[in-house]
Design a protein around this motif. Structure first.
Motif, PDB file in Angstrom:
ATOM      1  N   LYS A 276      -4.443  -6.275   6.148  1.00 18.81           N
ATOM      2  CA  LYS A 276      -3.217  -7.113   5.774  1.00 18.81           C
ATOM      3  C   LYS A 276      -3.383  -7.544   4.359  1.00 18.81           C
ATOM      4  O   LYS A 276      -2.078  -7.729   3.631  1.00 18.81           O
ATOM      5  CB  LYS A 276      -3.175  -8.414   6.705  1.00 18.81           C
ATOM      6  N   TRP A 277      -4.369  -7.903   3.980  1.00 19.03           N
ATOM      7  CA  TRP A 277      -4.641  -8.134   2.381  1.00 19.03           C
ATOM      8  C   TRP A 277      -4.392  -7.196   1.503  1.00 19.03           C
ATOM      9  O   TRP A 277      -3.345  -7.264   0.585  1.00 19.03           O
ATOM     10  CB  TRP A 277      -6.030  -8.665   2.051  1.00 19.03           C
ATOM     11  N   TRP A 278      -4.480  -5.877   1.801  1.00 15.93           N
ATOM     12  CA  TRP A 278      -4.255  -4.626   1.057  1.00 15.93           C
ATOM     13  C   TRP A 278      -2.778  -4.502   1.301  1.00 15.93           C
ATOM     14  O   TRP A 278      -1.991  -4.064   0.191  1.00 15.93           O
ATOM     15  CB  TRP A 278      -5.135  -3.409   1.512  1.00 15.93           C
ATOM     16  N   LYS A 279      -2.309  -4.640   2.336  1.00 17.93           N
ATOM     17  CA  LYS A 279      -0.584  -4.351   2.566  1.00 17.93           C
ATOM     18  C   LYS A 279      -0.166  -5.264   1.643  1.00 17.93           C
ATOM     19  O   LYS A 279       0.970  -4.811   1.093  1.00 17.93           O
ATOM     20  CB  LYS A 279      -0.581  -4.648   4.111  1.00 17.93           C
ATOM     21  N   LYS A 280      -0.316  -6.531   1.711  1.00 13.19           N
ATOM     22  CA  LYS A 280       0.372  -7.781   0.764  1.00 13.19           C
ATOM     23  C   LYS A 280       0.107  -7.140  -0.708  1.00 13.19           C
ATOM     24  O   LYS A 280       1.037  -7.260  -1.512  1.00 13.19           O
ATOM     25  CB  LYS A 280      -0.162  -8.877   1.050  1.00 13.19           C
ATOM     26  N   PHE A 281      -1.106  -6.791  -1.013  1.00 13.05           N
ATOM     27  CA  PHE A 281      -1.392  -6.329  -2.369  1.00 13.05           C
ATOM     28  C   PHE A 281      -0.357  -5.197  -2.886  1.00 13.05           C
ATOM     29  O   PHE A 281       0.264  -5.252  -3.978  1.00 13.05           O
ATOM     30  CB  PHE A 281      -2.812  -5.804  -2.610  1.00 13.05           C
ATOM     31  N   TRP A 282      -0.205  -4.233  -2.216  1.00 16.26           N
ATOM     32  CA  TRP A 282       0.647  -3.027  -2.498  1.00 16.26           C
ATOM     33  C   TRP A 282       2.178  -3.424  -2.422  1.00 16.26           C
ATOM     34  O   TRP A 282       2.975  -2.915  -2.953  1.00 16.26           O
ATOM     35  CB  TRP A 282       0.598  -1.917  -1.622  1.00 16.26           C
ATOM     36  N   GLU A 283       2.375  -4.412  -1.687  1.00 12.09           N
ATOM     37  CA  GLU A 283       3.892  -4.925  -1.710  1.00 12.09           C
ATOM     38  C   GLU A 283       4.187  -5.595  -2.786  1.00 12.09           C
ATOM     39  O   GLU A 283       5.282  -5.902  -3.101  1.00 12.09           O
ATOM     40  CB  GLU A 283       3.928  -5.541  -0.376  1.00 12.09           C
ATOM     41  N   ARG A 284       3.333  -6.252  -3.574  1.00 11.77           N
ATOM     42  CA  ARG A 284       3.758  -7.197  -4.672  1.00 11.77           C
ATOM     43  C   ARG A 284       4.328  -6.422  -5.709  1.00 11.77           C
ATOM     44  O   ARG A 284       5.303  -6.927  -6.179  1.00 11.77           O
ATOM     45  CB  ARG A 284       2.283  -7.371  -5.188  1.00 11.77           C
ATOM     46  N   SER A 285       3.886  -5.066  -5.877  1.00 15.74           N
ATOM     47  CA  SER A 285       4.510  -4.507  -7.134  1.00 15.74           C
ATOM     48  C   SER A 285       4.063  -2.862  -6.680  1.00 15.74           C
ATOM     49  O   SER A 285       3.390  -2.685  -6.118  1.00 15.74           O
ATOM     50  CB  SER A 285       4.095  -5.181  -8.445  1.00 15.74           C
ATOM     51  N   HIS A 286       4.982  -2.208  -7.682  1.00 14.18           N
ATOM     52  CA  HIS A 286       4.855  -0.768  -7.480  1.00 14.18           C
ATOM     53  C   HIS A 286       5.408   0.044  -8.903  1.00 14.18           C
ATOM     54  O   HIS A 286       6.449  -0.795  -9.235  1.00 14.18           O
ATOM     55  CB  HIS A 286       5.165  -0.199  -6.142  1.00 14.18           C
TER      56      HIS A 286
END
Length: 999
Positions: A276-286
């Protein structure tokens, strides 16, 4: 051989790519290029950026990184089938303040893992490594919320497993036959405290907590069903399931026994929470680049140099397929962001020289100045004792806010705040007033690596981190508006740092402006008055602070100080003003960076947001690697490592130049970290780390942390910049590159954009109210304005350089139609010395971006004029003028305007002496000359002396130095003389000018 190729993973939905294991030779490089070119357009989500290898690695030089921001691991599988990983922790410093590994874990299977059916995948979305080997499936991950490394997996058939640990140095072990292994490295002495005792007051040293003494760092290895096999091994018999845990701890306890007891405390590990933490991390920006135009990308290394030394050395290695470039930048951007997140949430910032992912490296890898002559241990790193060189350590932090990665910024800034008391006490001891300063080379809590009386000369005045770190904090607060961060971290650090400069430099000039005299500018220049670094940073920081809601006392104090700041320092060369390192300065020791460009970035005193200084800043950028003032150019650098050149190009709105430099950085194929290379030597085939974002050393170790940080910062800055309330959209993005991105701007604002075919097709700004603050630099009017303004101010020809890329009339999807109609004004022309003008032979094109074109005063007869465009056409109107003679000569003569030698005969009285009679005694304070210097190689300076004839007929030397390359220009104390000579052994002197103080 592995290549980056794309195919689905059978066990999961992730699409993956294979990365090359070593630097490929010429026979195989084309295979890689073709394979990559087929894939690049498909890199449209984070799964496409996964790294997959279909073969094992010989050692940790072929490892993949994992981390949770505090604990790290280098993971690889050997050809024999053993799984290994090094363990690291960002605060696990030893007694000498060196950051070393905490050993490595080896996991051996019987029967051995099948290497003929092997795949190792870094699954970015999960922050984990998946390994498939025959019937065995394994997952390795570092829990995002706990200091534990997990190895879990299954086998279709029962296997025996032995898990053991190996160490590179002596350690303490728990040898009690329990079904776990425990080991640690304990500090029984502290070099840190020795520094404190010599740098701080006895009273402070007596009470300060030493973060090194009695620190023990180590691990506890255990597993479900595993039992003790021997002193350093556990075993598991006949199982289809594998579940291993490595708890990692670094803490201070009075005794070793107490530390081992702490190590036994249970640590919760949660795979779902981790994902869940990594999912939110990648959803922050790209950022996903889907196209880099249709043509081959010409990296054109060492383009802006007067002599073809480095440029010649790269022949045959200048081009990269456009699709390959798009994929490499996209994937490696994601990988660098992953590596920063994996190492930047601990109590201590990650090292710039290898981060927490140092490896065993073979002889031949590039070190800080040359290839290593022998193998390097994972416990070794270049500049190992210089833990925090803030000029390097800062780069990841400048890059994080635009991604919304605030949780990786705050720990580093808290680290700075936690050392404030030590820095205050040191300031009171050495300077006698209440403030704080940070030494460039620092250890924990910013104690200096060097005692104050032993600081190397080039670092003596290098305390820029004192205010630059608060500047990073200010940018962070401008993004988040977190009042707790403002009050507890930013304001205390900013106030203490500003007070240091205000208290140490109390002198004011005749205009009431601050005077900093006889100080340094970065590591490069000494004897500087009002360095652009400190002055620019103070102005940037004070301006930011005054825009925040602060108390009246601080507002009054800082407003007064801001009003006392001098203007951006400039120097006059070749008839124009350029950015300078200071108002006065001695020639630098070496051009190992260009500190005058700190005025562009990070301190933004001359950039897109300051239109009146933009042309000067752009010209200054393009001449940054050539010596103009007698500074030794043997270490001149175009880009790479700690150089911010690609970021600066973006902040100048130079889309093509930023794209070229950023592509070079992500491609990461440099002959050497600087441009002083043998043009005839074969292109190096050095061993290279297998993981694409373990950047090769650019003077600062492998992985080169600041190289990766500058690369991602450059890409982000090409896409989005913030300035107060303004949001600059695509400020430096090539018109034929396609991209999809989500990035963060000031005031908790996100910008999501799709740019395709030369236009913005989708734009979402959150909150929607911020859309009104967006300035779209990719629009047709702004594209044309940039093209015209660059071309009309490109004076590179006066420096022996090729034209600026961003002023060339290269048609793109946005500009093609305009160039077809009006491109003649930019084709085959040079910029004139008259505003808005380009020149070709006897034709002058006058461009007006606002108002009507004004006919310049030119000493030639005007024979025809007509509007090329409509008279008031937007975004630019163009007036075409024809004269009775070529006017290019006037443009090329502009550098000598105002010279006292103009119109006076310069006599060669001897092969090395040029003499001029000024007609009468005159005052002058600047010398400028240009020479022919065929076959010049960087660092080969020619000595000269400027002499004046005295009344008794003798000659007095009034100025001396060396010229490196072709141009020299420098001011000096005013001299009075009538007859002057230049002693210089050179094939020819093409210009010899003396200027009064007003020029």
């Amino acid at each position: 051989m592995n290549i980056n190729r794309h195919r689905p993973v059978t066990r999961a939905k992730h699409r993956t790519f294979f990365a090359p294991m070593i630097f490929l030779n010429n026979k195989t490089a084309w295979v890689v290029a073709i394979a990559l070119s087929l894939l690049a357009a498909q890199a449209q989500n984070i799964d496409d950026c996964n790294v997959v290898w279909d073969s094992p690695s010989a050692d940790s030089f072929g490892s993949m990184p994992l981390g949770n921001g505090d604990v790290g691991a280098n993971v690889w599988v050997e050809p024999g089938g053993d799984l290994l990983f090094y363990v690291s922790k960002v605060d696990a410093y030893d007694s000498a303040h060196l950051l070393k590994k905490l050993g490595r874990v080896r996991v051996r299977f019987t029967p051995t893992l099948a290497m003929n059916r092997f795949r190792q995948t870094l699954v970015l979305r999960e922050g984990a490594i998946a390994i498939e080997a025959g019937d065995v499936r394994l997952r390795v991950w570092v829990d995002a919320h706990a200091p534990v490394i997990r190895v879990t997996g299954e086998s279709k058939k029962p296997v025996d497993v032995v898990a053991s640990f190996e160490t590179l140095r002596p350690c303490e072990e728990q040898d009690d036959q329990a079904n776990r292994l425990a080991w640690g490295y304990r500090n029984v002495t502290s070099e840190w405290m020795k520094r404190v005792r010599s740098q701080n007051t006895p009273e402070f040293a007596a009470k300060v907590a030493d973060p090194i003494l009695n620190r023990t760092s180590g691990c506890r290895l255990s597993g479900e069903g595993f039992v003790r096999a021997d002193k350093r091994s556990l075993k598991l018999a006949g199982s289809r399931k594998v579940d291993l845990s490595v708890r990692v701890r670094s803490s201070q306890t009075p005794t070793l026994a107490e530390w081992f007891a702490e190590l036994e405390l249970p640590v919760k590990s949660d795979w779902q929470a981790h994902c869940k933490w990594w999912k939110k991390f990648w959803e922050r920006s790209h950022v996903f680049i889907t196209r880099c135009g249709d043509e081959t990308i010409n990296l054109d290394q060492c383009r802006f140099t007067q002599f073809p030394q480095g440029s010649k050395a790269y022949v045959g290695h200048k081009e990269i397929d456009a699709a390959t470039n798009a994929f490499q930048i996209t994937q490696r951007y994601a990988l660098e962001r992953f590596c920063q997140a994996a190492a930047s949430r601990g109590a201590v910032p990650p090292p710039y020289n290898g981060s927490i992912f140092t490896m065993d490296m073979p002889a031949g890898v590039l070190g800080f100045n040359q290839p290593k002559t022998k193998a390097v241990s994972a416990d070794e790193r270049d500049w190992a004792n210089l833990s925090f060189m803030w000029q390097n350590t800062r780069h990841p932090y400048w890059s994080m806010a635009a991604r919304g990665d605030y949780d990786t910024i705050v720990p580093g800034m808290k680290f700075v705040r936690d050392g404030l008391d030590l820095c205050r006490d040191r300031c009171r001891k050495f300077f006698g007033f209440d403030a704080a300063f940070i030494m460039e080379a620092s250890w924990w809590h910013n104690v200096g690596v060097f005692d104050w009386d032993r600081v190397p000369g080039h670092l003596r005045y290098h305390q820029l981190a004192t205010i630059e770190l608060p500047a990073i904090m200010a940018e962070t607060y401008e993004h988040t508006r977190d009042r707790k961060f403002l009050e507890e971290i930013l304001l205390p650090c900013a106030e203490a740092g500003i007070d240091y400069y205000a208290g140490r430099f109390t002198k004011r000039d005749a205009n009431g402006k601050m005077l900093m005299e006889d100080v340094g500018c970065a590591e490069t220049y000494q004897g500087v008055t009002n360095p652009c670094t400190e002055m620019g940073c103070l102005k940037y920081l004070l301006t930011k602070l005054l825009s925040f809601a602060i108390d009246d006392a601080r507002r009054a104090k800082w407003s007064k100080l801001l009003a006392e700041m001098p203007e951006v320092p400039v120097r006059r060369i070749r008839g124009m003003e350029l950015l300078a390192v200071g108002e006065q300065y001695n020639p630098g020791r070496e051009i190992c960076e260009s500190p005058e460009l700190y005025s562009v970035y990070p301190f933004r005193q001359a950039w897109l947001g300051t239109p009146s200084l933009l042309a000067m800043a752009r010209q200054s950028f393009h001449v940054r690697t050539i010596s103009l003032d007698g500074t030794d150019d043997k270490q001149a650098v175009e880009t790479g490592g700690w150089q911010s050149a690609p970021v600066q190009a973006a902040y100048l709105g130079l889309a093509r130049e930023a794209a070229r430099l950023t592509s070079m950085n992500f491609h990461d194929r440099f002959i050497h970290w600087n441009d002083n290379i043998d043009p005839d030597a074969p292109f190096p085939q050095r061993p290279r780390a297998r993981f694409p974002a373990f950047w090769e050393c650019k003077m600062d170790g492998t992985p080169d942390n600041d190289h990766g940080a500058n690369s991602v910062n450059a890409l982000q800055s090409m896409l989005l910049q913030s300035d107060g309330k303004k949001i600059y959209l695509l400020p430096a993005w090539p018109e034929d590159w396609d991209v999809t991105f989500k990035l963060w701007a000031n005031d908790n604002t996100t910008v999501e954009c799709v740019y395709r075919g030369g236009r913005v097709t989708t734009l979402k700004v959150t909150p929607e109210s911020r859309r009104a603050d967006v300035v779209d630099f990719s629009s047709f009017p702004n594209r044309i304005r940039t093209l015209v303004s660059v071309a009309c101010n490109d004076r590179n020809y006066l420096f022996g350089l090729p034209p600026m890329l961003d002023g060339l009339p290269k048609p793109g999807p946005t500009t093609a139609a305009w160039l077809a109609k009006y491109g003649e004004s930019l084709t085959g022309t040079i910029a004139g010395p008259w505003p808005g003008c380009t020149v070709r032979s006897n034709v002058v094109y006058v461009h007006a971006l606002a108002g009507k074109p004004q006919i310049p005063k030119i000493p030639a007869k005007l024979v025809a004029q007509k509007f090329l465009t409509a008279e008031n056409e937007q975004p630019v109107s163009i007036l075409k003028l024809e004269f009775d003679r070529s006017v290019e000569e006037f443009a090329k003569a502009a550098p000598s305007a105002g010279s006292l030698t103009a119109g006076n005969a310069i006599v060669n009285v001897a092969p090395e002496i040029r003499e001029v009679d000024l007609g009468r005694v005159q005052e002058f304070s600047r010398l400028e000359f240009t020479i022919e210097n065929p076959g010049y190689r960087r660092g080969q300076g020619r000595q000269f002396a400027l002499q004046t004839r005295q009344s008794d007929g003798t000659w007095q030397t009034v100025h001396t130095g060396k010229v490196f390359g072709a141009i020299y220009s420098k001011t000096f104390p005013t001299v009075k003389a009538q007859i002057v000579r230049l002693k210089l052994d050179a094939p020819a002197v093409r210009q010899f000018d003396l200027f009064p103080k007003t020029f």
